[in-house]
Scaffold this motif. Sequence first.
Motif, mmCIF file in Angstrom:
data_model
loop_
_atom_site.group_PDB
_atom_site.id
_atom_site.type_symbol
_atom_site.label_atom_id
_atom_site.label_comp_id
_atom_site.label_asym_id
_atom_site.label_seq_id
_atom_site.Cartn_x
_atom_site.Cartn_y
_atom_site.Cartn_z
ATOM 1 N N ILE A 144 0.832 -1.206 0.000
ATOM 2 C CA ILE A 144 0.000 0.000 0.000
ATOM 3 C C ILE A 144 0.865 1.253 0.000
ATOM 4 N N ILE A 145 1.913 1.252 0.805
ATOM 5 C CA ILE A 145 2.808 2.418 0.870
ATOM 6 C C ILE A 145 3.494 2.643 -0.478
ATOM 7 N N ILE A 146 3.965 1.589 -1.106
ATOM 8 C CA ILE A 146 4.613 1.715 -2.418
ATOM 9 C C ILE A 146 3.621 2.220 -3.456
ATOM 10 N N ALA A 147 2.395 1.712 -3.427
ATOM 11 C CA ALA A 147 1.374 2.164 -4.383
ATOM 12 C C ALA A 147 1.068 3.646 -4.180
ATOM 13 N N LEU A 148 0.976 4.090 -2.939
ATOM 14 C CA LEU A 148 0.727 5.502 -2.656
ATOM 15 C C LEU A 148 1.898 6.378 -3.108
ATOM 16 N N GLN A 149 3.118 5.881 -2.924
ATOM 17 C CA GLN A 149 4.292 6.634 -3.372
ATOM 18 C C GLN A 149 4.322 6.737 -4.894
#
Length: 75
Positions: free
Chosen positions: A8-13
């Motif tokens: 999720i963090i990578i997708a948001l970044q």
Amino acid sequence: MSLILDIIIIALQLFAGWLLADFVTGVAHWLEDRFGSEDWPIIGPLLIAPNRHHHADPMHMTRSGFICLLYTSDA
């Protein structure tokens, strides 16, 4: 951290990076339109003129080759 949270963090970044890149290129395009002059040495005929041309004939970009579009890109 769990794997799902990492994803999720990578997708948001990635999404934030995409938005930032879109904003920066939009600002560069606006600056060309607003303040650029085709009479400027070097960048006028290479960047400003093609930018202005696609406003007069928006479909011209679809008839140009990929390399032609790349060399007029300033972002």
